[in-house]
Enzyme design. Structure first.
Site: not given
Length: 371
Positions: A14, A17, A99, A123, A156, A158, A215, A218, A229, A233
């Protein structure tokens, strides 16, 4: 009149996303009623974070998730207990995993085998070991199994239709030859600021700091700069294109973390010391500028050669990758059908709302498949 569908939904996560998804979920029932002749009843039966969970033994629907979560004293269920709980839920159960939790990802085959469908941007489920990849799709109804369905568009790009497009190309018999692009909103923003096509740009360390303040990174920027990351992907897309990539660390991945700073104690200390190494990145920028090019952080899969790599590349300023704006992603598919002019997908590749949109769209796909 067709029989109504009852869908029991469990949501893990929660955060950014997750909150956006829950907001979209609250509007989904009315959207489905307008677009389908089959009455569909959606019931949120579980909401879990890393610290607590809201769920009821009688599968009573959660009506006010924020207050019920805040007042809950229940700990999260283990993946095994969660799979057991959902397998006995009324109607058709769907797990929405918002998550990046590895242990939950490792348990996907258990959920699927118990008839629980999954939609997720996680991912790690699809880019960890090749063994886990095969186990997931051996169990899934949209793989080779008879369990629940699984969709992961948002793992991948969004909400961009990257995975669905690649699947369409493969399943209709096209020959994927090469996939190339900017797969990270963070790295896109960083290099578009570090070396704009119009010239200029700030010092690399200053742009990293700006990206963090806005923002885009990370909490510890090293988690973006290590390239993993993007490698995750790329692993997913390479596997969908037919390559048996073992893991995101089984091919060359260029890290932008100076070796001297790999083991510093914190992200803050890393940012403090990063200016010491600006000269290295400045040299790369100036070298590209002399060639009339810009530096960008990209991933590429050569399907013909069976190779993948992640790292810095130089591009002509007129190249679509060079011309990206802000934190946009761009993915180019070079195939037999499309020849030298690739099929390009471009747009926002990060952000809670667009990522959640991809998850919600996957949820709609599963609901339509469930009878």
């Amino acid at each position: 009149m067709p029989a109504p569908r009852q869908i029991s939904i469990a949501v893990i996560g929660a955060g950014g996303v997750g909150k956006c998804f829950l907001s979209q979920l609250s509007q989904l029932a009315s959207t489905l009623s307008r677009s389908s002749s089959i009455p569909t009843y959606l019931s949120l039966i579980l909401l879990s974070t890393s610290k607590k969970s809201v769920h009821y033994a009688d599968y009573k629907a959660i009506s006010d998730w924020q207050s019920e979560l805040q007042s809950s004293s229940s700990s999260p269920l283990s993946p095994k207990d969660l799979a057991d709980y959902l397998s006995k839920a009324p109607g058709k159960p769907i797990l929405v995993d918002n998550t990046s939790n590895q242990s939950i990802a490792d348990s996907y085959p258990i959920f699927l085998e118990n008839g629980v469908s999954i939609v997720t941007p996680n991912k790690k489920a699809f880019s960890s070991t090749y063994k886990l990849w095969t186990q997931i799709f051996a169990a899934a109804a949209n793989g080779t199994g008879t369990g629940g369905y699984i969709f992961h568009e948002s793992s991948v790009g969004a909400g961009l239709p990257v995975i669905s497009t690649l699947k369409d190309l493969v399943e209709t018999g096209d020959e994927i030859r090469r996939i190339e692009g900017v797969f990270s909103g963070t790295m896109s923003f960083l290099f578009n600021s570090f070396q704009p096509t119009s010239g200029g740009g700030g010092k690399f360390s200053a742009e990293v700091k700006t990206a963090k303040e806005k923002g885009f990174t990370e909490p510890d920027p090293r988690d973006d700069l290590n390239g993993l990351d993007v490698a995750r992907k790329l692993t997913i897309l390479a596997r969908l294109a037919g390559l048996k990539i073992d893991s995101p660390t089984s091919f060359p991945v260029q890290s932008l973390i100076p070796k001297e700073l790999e083991n510093v104690g914190s992200g803050d200390e890393f940012l403090e010391r990063l200016p010491e190494f600006d000269d290295r990145m400045e040299e790369l920028k100036q070298g590209a500028e002399k060639e009339g090019k810009v530096v960008r952080f990209v991933g590429a899969v050569d399907v013909v050669k069976g190779e993948a790599k992640v790292g810095l590349e130089k591009f002509d300023k007129s190249h679509p990758i060079a011309a990206l704006k802000g934190s946009d992603n761009i993915i180019a598919f070079y195939t037999k059908r499309y020849g030298d002019n690739p099929l390009i997908i471009q747009g926002a590749g990060a952000g809670g709302e667009v990522t959640a949109m991809g998850v919600t769209a996957d949820l709609v796909k599963v609901i339509r498949l469930l009878q």
